[in-house]
Write a protein that holds these residues in place. Structure first.
Motif, PDB file in Angstrom:
ATOM      1  N   GLU A 164       0.820  -1.219   0.000  1.00  9.04           N
ATOM      2  CA  GLU A 164       0.000   0.000   0.000  1.00  9.04           C
ATOM      3  C   GLU A 164       0.852   1.266   0.000  1.00  9.04           C
ATOM      4  O   GLU A 164       0.409   2.321  -0.436  1.00  9.04           O
ATOM      5  CB  GLU A 164      -0.949   0.055   1.210  1.00  9.04           C
ATOM      6  CG  GLU A 164      -1.666  -1.239   1.525  1.00  9.04           C
ATOM      7  CD  GLU A 164      -0.772  -2.161   2.327  1.00  9.04           C
ATOM      8  OE1 GLU A 164      -0.303  -1.745   3.405  1.00  9.04           O
ATOM      9  OE2 GLU A 164      -0.519  -3.306   1.875  1.00  9.04           O
ATOM     10  N   LYS A 204      -6.258  -6.050  -3.905  1.00 11.40           N
ATOM     11  CA  LYS A 204      -6.099  -6.443  -2.496  1.00 11.40           C
ATOM     12  C   LYS A 204      -7.062  -5.655  -1.616  1.00 11.40           C
ATOM     13  O   LYS A 204      -7.614  -6.195  -0.650  1.00 11.40           O
ATOM     14  CB  LYS A 204      -4.647  -6.187  -2.047  1.00 11.40           C
ATOM     15  CG  LYS A 204      -3.637  -7.099  -2.727  1.00 11.40           C
ATOM     16  CD  LYS A 204      -3.339  -8.345  -1.903  1.00 11.40           C
ATOM     17  CE  LYS A 204      -2.511  -9.335  -2.707  1.00 11.40           C
ATOM     18  NZ  LYS A 204      -2.006 -10.465  -1.968  1.00 11.40           N
ATOM     19  N   LYS A 205      -7.238  -4.386  -1.957  1.00  9.96           N
ATOM     20  CA  LYS A 205      -8.155  -3.530  -1.183  1.00  9.96           C
ATOM     21  C   LYS A 205      -9.564  -4.123  -1.186  1.00  9.96           C
ATOM     22  O   LYS A 205     -10.300  -3.983  -0.209  1.00  9.96           O
ATOM     23  CB  LYS A 205      -8.175  -2.135  -1.813  1.00  9.96           C
ATOM     24  CG  LYS A 205      -8.191  -1.002  -0.802  1.00  9.96           C
ATOM     25  CD  LYS A 205      -7.907   0.311  -1.481  1.00  9.96           C
ATOM     26  CE  LYS A 205      -9.086   1.256  -1.370  1.00  9.96           C
ATOM     27  NZ  LYS A 205      -8.809   2.528  -2.085  1.00  9.96           N
ATOM     28  N   GLU A 206      -9.912  -4.781  -2.276  1.00  9.36           N
ATOM     29  CA  GLU A 206     -11.254  -5.366  -2.407  1.00  9.36           C
ATOM     30  C   GLU A 206     -11.264  -6.837  -1.989  1.00  9.36           C
ATOM     31  O   GLU A 206     -12.234  -7.552  -2.256  1.00  9.36           O
ATOM     32  CB  GLU A 206     -11.745  -5.243  -3.848  1.00  9.36           C
ATOM     33  CG  GLU A 206     -11.780  -3.828  -4.410  1.00  9.36           C
ATOM     34  CD  GLU A 206     -12.718  -2.932  -3.605  1.00  9.36           C
ATOM     35  OE1 GLU A 206     -13.784  -3.415  -3.165  1.00  9.36           O
ATOM     36  OE2 GLU A 206     -12.376  -1.737  -3.403  1.00  9.36           O
ATOM     37  N   LYS A 250      -2.680  -3.340  -5.808  1.00 12.55           N
ATOM     38  CA  LYS A 250      -3.192  -2.556  -4.677  1.00 12.55           C
ATOM     39  C   LYS A 250      -4.718  -2.528  -4.683  1.00 12.55           C
ATOM     40  O   LYS A 250      -5.367  -2.767  -3.657  1.00 12.55           O
ATOM     41  CB  LYS A 250      -2.691  -1.100  -4.780  1.00 12.55           C
ATOM     42  CG  LYS A 250      -1.325  -0.849  -4.219  1.00 12.55           C
ATOM     43  CD  LYS A 250      -1.066   0.674  -4.201  1.00 12.55           C
ATOM     44  CE  LYS A 250       0.437   0.948  -4.265  1.00 12.55           C
ATOM     45  NZ  LYS A 250       0.739   2.390  -4.399  1.00 12.55           N
ATOM     46  N   SER A 255     -12.430  -8.415  -8.259  1.00 13.18           N
ATOM     47  CA  SER A 255     -11.081  -8.152  -7.771  1.00 13.18           C
ATOM     48  C   SER A 255     -10.176  -9.379  -7.895  1.00 13.18           C
ATOM     49  O   SER A 255      -9.099  -9.408  -7.318  1.00 13.18           O
ATOM     50  CB  SER A 255     -11.133  -7.690  -6.322  1.00 13.18           C
ATOM     51  OG  SER A 255     -11.701  -8.706  -5.522  1.00 13.18           O
TER      52      SER A 255
END
Ligand code: ADP
Ligand code: ADP
Lengths: 139, 110, 110, 139
Positions: A98, B69-71, B66, B41
């Motif tokens: 991130e 992974k966020k989802e 990114k 995702s």
């Protein structure tokens, strides 16, 4: 030295890549080494267009490439303002995904792909980037 | 560069052909975004017909990872040509993205 | 007949080679049972190297489908040779079992 | 007519299948038609072993197969008790999967794969199953 001039546009990257790849192939480099030369040149030209000229179609790139006794030499000349390569840190991949900033692999890849990377800046004759790749025993 | 998407139950396979450089990477970015914006995702990026990928393209992969992974999903790569593996390693992609040797295993990892 | 199982996240692929007849069908049955008894009810039967399958073998498929469905999964077939499709139809297999044209789509259906 | 005798064992099904397939191939049948002949014969032989003799190694199967002007004829002879084919219903696949009984496709497949299926039962000379497949225009 075979030399070609290109308008600094991204659409010319494929032609520049082909030009240096052919010569690297003729030099007897294997597929991975030819790819390495092409990648280093692509990164360098992208930087000249993006950072040197500050956009597409704003200046030219002269690309010279030749087989030498030791391997292959590529020279890229541009007429942009120049920069100080010493100021540029290597990318850091030890951070979590991130926090990764999508920047700063170009110069690093050029140095890793080639055996020698030299910048010289000259406001009159233009900036010259000289990159050399040696033929090793394995090639 | 050409792009083609195939949807499976738990992942979409995006297959690119040709060169991925500063000229073509934006189209690749758009294609990945279209999948993620579609609420999906799980993505397999099939590189069997990719001849070349510059750092601009590699960043697209990392930014897509990114977003996936966020989802709660992931991006994985498949059929990466031998000669481009070193640059994927040097540009951090190997740290953050699984690389599979064949499409079945890649799709089967979702 | 030879058998080979590959496990993916949501399904196992069982690949058979050779003839499936009254002589060899029991071994096939055992292989399917081993997967189901292992608690896995998603199975792809890869028939790309199957030369022949008699009704004895086709019943094994239908019984396996029963067992998979009972556990909330399914059996699907892939790479069925053109010449055996009619018999799969006549023996009811086509009614009860999805048939996919390629392994990726089959694995991607789970 | 080329004729071969086999012990009624499942391990002989592959050899029986090969024997009739070769002749069907020579007759000019396409892959699907050759497969159909092999399947019908496999189903018939399995039935003779399982239902006729009541198990493996309990009797013989004589397999004759030949090209005819109209196509291919297969004759299977066995020396079991015989049965009444009229009594056997066709399988029913319109039931839900859970209710499907894993039985009763063999005879049905034989009749679908071949153009003519005739049983004759003789306690002395043995039971004779004659199956014919015609060469159609497409083959
Ligand atoms: N030809 C150039 N002209 C001016 N600045 C450059 C040039 N090449 C590199 N730079 C500078 O070096 C930095 C790092 O370049 P690079 O490693 O290629 O990563 P990126 O292009 O992703 O930033 C650039 O952001 C820029 O500031
Ligand atoms: N050669 C045979 N000898 C005696 N009985 C037979 C023979 N062939 C078929 N049958 C009878 O016909 C029934 C249906 O046969 P078939 O359609 O092949 O299905 P299955 O063998 O699965 O029962 C058998 O269960 C058996 O009762």
């Amino acid at each position: 030295m075979p030399t070609r001039k290109f308008i600094g546009r991204y659409e010319n990257l494929a032609a520049i890549g082909k030009f240096v790849s052919r010569i690297a192939q003729k030099a007897g480099f294997d597929a991975a080494q030819v790819y390495a030369v092409q990648l280093a040149v692509d990164e360098a030209c992208t930087n000249i267009i993006e950072h040197g000229y500050g956009g597409e179609g704003l200046g030219e790139i002269e690309c010279a490439c030749d087989i030498t006794p030791g391997g292959v030499t590529v020279q890229l000349r541009d007429w942009s303002a120049g920069f100080n390569p010493e100021d540029i840190p290597s990318p850091n991949y030890t951070v979590p995904l991130e926090q990764l900033k999508p920047r700063g692999a170009g110069l690093y890849l050029m140095r890793q792909m080639m055996d020698d990377v030299q910048f010289s800046f000259d406001p009159v004759r233009g900036n010259l980037l000289t990159m050399k790749k040696r033929k090793t025993d394995s090639s | 560069m050409e792009l083609q998407t195939t949807s499976y139950k738990r992942c979409d396979v995006l297959k690119a052909s040709g060169r991925i450089d500063s000229q073509t990477a934006p189209a690749l970015e758009q294609a990945f975004n279209a999948i993620v914006n579609d609420g999906k995702s799980g993505i397999v990026f099939d590189m069997s017909a990719v001849d070349f990928i510059s750092s601009r393209g590699l960043w697209v992969l990392l930014e897509t990872q990114k977003a996936c992974k966020k989802e709660g999903g992931k991006l994985v790569l498949v059929n990466v040509a031998e000669e481009m593996k070193e640059s994927l390693d040097l540009a951090g992609v190997k740290h953050f993205v699984e690389i599979y040797a064949d499409l079945i295993t890649a799709v089967g990892s979702f």
